[in-house]
Motif scaffolding. Structure first.
Motif, short mmCIF file in Angstrom:
data_model
loop_
_atom_site.label_atom_id
_atom_site.label_comp_id
_atom_site.label_asym_id
_atom_site.label_seq_id
_atom_site.Cartn_x
_atom_site.Cartn_y
_atom_site.Cartn_z
N VAL A 80 1.31 7.01 3.51
CA VAL A 80 0.82 8.36 3.75
C VAL A 80 1.31 8.80 5.12
O VAL A 80 1.07 8.12 6.11
CB VAL A 80 -0.73 8.42 3.69
CG1 VAL A 80 -1.23 9.80 4.10
CG2 VAL A 80 -1.22 8.07 2.29
N LYS A 112 0.84 -1.20 0.00
CA LYS A 112 0.00 0.00 0.00
C LYS A 112 0.87 1.25 0.00
O LYS A 112 1.98 1.25 0.55
CB LYS A 112 -0.91 0.01 1.23
CG LYS A 112 -1.92 -1.13 1.28
CD LYS A 112 -2.75 -1.03 2.55
CE LYS A 112 -3.76 -2.16 2.62
NZ LYS A 112 -4.58 -2.08 3.88
N PRO A 113 0.40 2.33 -0.62
CA PRO A 113 1.17 3.58 -0.59
C PRO A 113 1.27 4.13 0.82
O PRO A 113 0.32 4.03 1.61
CB PRO A 113 0.36 4.52 -1.51
CG PRO A 113 -1.01 3.95 -1.54
CD PRO A 113 -0.85 2.46 -1.39
N ALA A 154 4.05 8.50 -0.51
CA ALA A 154 3.24 8.90 -1.66
C ALA A 154 2.57 10.24 -1.39
O ALA A 154 2.35 11.04 -2.30
CB ALA A 154 2.18 7.85 -1.96
N LYS A 171 -6.74 2.15 2.67
CA LYS A 171 -6.20 2.37 1.33
C LYS A 171 -4.71 2.65 1.32
O LYS A 171 -4.10 2.78 0.25
CB LYS A 171 -6.93 3.55 0.67
CG LYS A 171 -8.44 3.38 0.61
CD LYS A 171 -9.10 4.64 0.10
CE LYS A 171 -10.62 4.52 0.15
NZ LYS A 171 -11.30 5.76 -0.28
N CYS A 172 -4.11 2.77 2.50
CA CYS A 172 -2.71 3.17 2.57
C CYS A 172 -2.08 2.67 3.87
O CYS A 172 -2.78 2.17 4.75
CB CYS A 172 -2.60 4.70 2.50
SG CYS A 172 -3.49 5.55 3.83
N SER A 173 -0.78 2.80 3.94
CA SER A 173 -0.06 2.54 5.19
C SER A 173 0.17 3.88 5.87
O SER A 173 0.88 4.74 5.33
CB SER A 173 1.28 1.85 4.91
OG SER A 173 1.08 0.55 4.42
N GLN A 204 2.54 1.77 -7.56
CA GLN A 204 3.31 1.00 -6.57
C GLN A 204 4.40 0.16 -7.26
O GLN A 204 4.21 -0.34 -8.35
CB GLN A 204 2.38 0.09 -5.78
CG GLN A 204 1.55 0.83 -4.74
CD GLN A 204 2.41 1.42 -3.64
OE1 GLN A 204 2.71 2.61 -3.66
NE2 GLN A 204 2.82 0.61 -2.68
N LEU A 224 -4.26 8.95 -4.25
CA LEU A 224 -3.95 7.53 -4.09
C LEU A 224 -4.34 6.71 -5.31
O LEU A 224 -3.70 5.70 -5.62
CB LEU A 224 -4.67 6.99 -2.84
CG LEU A 224 -4.20 7.55 -1.50
CD1 LEU A 224 -4.95 6.89 -0.36
CD2 LEU A 224 -2.69 7.39 -1.32
#
Length: 350
Positions: A188, A185-186, A259, A216-218, A350, A345
């Motif tokens: 943030v 995951k992208p 990201a 949706k992200c890390s 990735q 996002l």
């Protein structure tokens, strides 16, 4: 090369805003010595735009109080500066604490802005006009670039950031700090705090954003140790919290792997912009977005503010009372930020 002394002691954001000026000066043949305090020393030391970084340990001196050790350190810095025999000194700080260094350095030409604070204009022998700034619509970097324009230098339209190289040790430390993240995951990074209370976006707004994007992200949180209570409230005690666990060089490396970085108007936001890698969302409450927002691609760098008649007031304390007091800190609505995050996002590779 002509020797130039650039006096910009603090804060971190203001120091970063001066890096494009330093790059233009260097490109035009100036050898730059930068007088800087602890807050930005790690950003200026070993910076490719700067020949020498001279530390003025303001925080250390304050902590000690009056002492002979402070006096000796002060005299040593003055002696070091005078040996350089600077052709030009630029005071972009424009305060009493920078004015004294302008006098003591004894440069041949001393450039100061007109109408600087705390009578610091008196230290100059050449007065530089500021760029027109109706309603705070001129970015602060363009203001600082007036010094280069006054010197009739080339390349003043180029906004170039440089930062010190990242060592292998720093990269290894960041690898260790981020090892628990889901790399699929992208990343943030949220830096929710700064030194001005009136710059802080409402903590429940941050909480709503986190809840909406968490899958949706890390998520990584950053700040100082003093920010842990705020971060724990926003994050619910979940996700990776690096508050108080990184220095500036480690933070540069973390931002370079992200990201997206989200922050109020703070040194963290401006440091992230200087890496030129992540997208950035800067949330403005009391300060002007047009003046301090990150310059560049509007699809990558977002300066978001609420639409209130009283903003930007640019004050540390809200002049209003009652229900209107601090209302700027509740704006914009979380949904506006969530929509921008989702847009960013979706386009991350990735």
């Amino acid at each position: 090369m002509k020797k130039l002394l650039l006096i910009k002691l603090s804060s971190l954001g203001d120091i970063i805003f001066n890096i494009p000026l330093a790059n233009v000066l260097q490109k035009n043949g100036y050898e730059i010595t930068w007088l800087v305090s602890e807050k930005g020393y790690d950003v200026i030391k070993d910076n490719p735009a700067v020949k020498n970084a001279v530390l003025v340990p303001i925080q250390r001196w304050k902590k000690r109080g009056f002492s002979l050790k402070n006096v000796f350190e002060f005299i040593k810095i003055v002696s070091q500066l005078r040996k350089e025999k600077f052709d030009i000194a630029i005071d972009s700080q424009g305060m009493f604490k920078s004015m004294q260094w302008m006098f003591l350095a004894r440069a041949k030409r001393k450039l100061v802005f007109e109408y600087s604070r705390e009578f610091s204009t008196l230290a100059g022998n050449e007065i530089v006009k500021r760029a027109p700034n109706p309603n705070c619509t001129t970015n602060i970097i363009i203001q600082y670039m007036q010094f280069a324009k006054y010197l009739k230098l080339e390349g003043t339209d180029e906004i170039k950031y440089t930062l010190p190289p990242v060592s292998s040790e720093t990269k290894a430390k960041v690898d260790e700090l981020l090892q628990c993240l889901d790399k699929s995951k992208p990343m943030v990074v949220i830096c929710p705090a700064t030194t001005w209370k009136m710059k802080h976006w409402k903590k429940d707004n941050w909480k709503a954003v986190v809840e909406a994007i968490k899958d949706k992200c890390s998520l990584v949180f950053s700040g100082t140790e003093k920010d842990n209570d705020l971060i724990n409230y926003i994050s619910g005690g979940k996700f990776l919290n690096l508050a108080g666990k990184t220095n500036l060089k480690e933070l540069i490396e973390i931002f370079s792997r992200a990201a997206l970085v989200m922050s109020p108007d703070s040194g963290s936001a401006h440091l992230a912009r200087a890496t030129e890698i992540p997208s950035i969302i800067t949330i403005f409450c009391c300060t002007p977005a047009t003046m301090y927002g990150p310059l560049g691609d509007p699809e990558k760098y977002y300066s978001i503010r609420g639409d209130l008649k009283c903003t930007p007031c640019h004050r540390r304390n809200c002049p209003l009372t009652g229900a209107e007091a601090g209302l700027c800190r509740t704006k914009p609505a979380p949904e506006e930020i969530i929509n921008i995050v989702n847009k960013i996002l979706q386009n991350v590779k990735q």
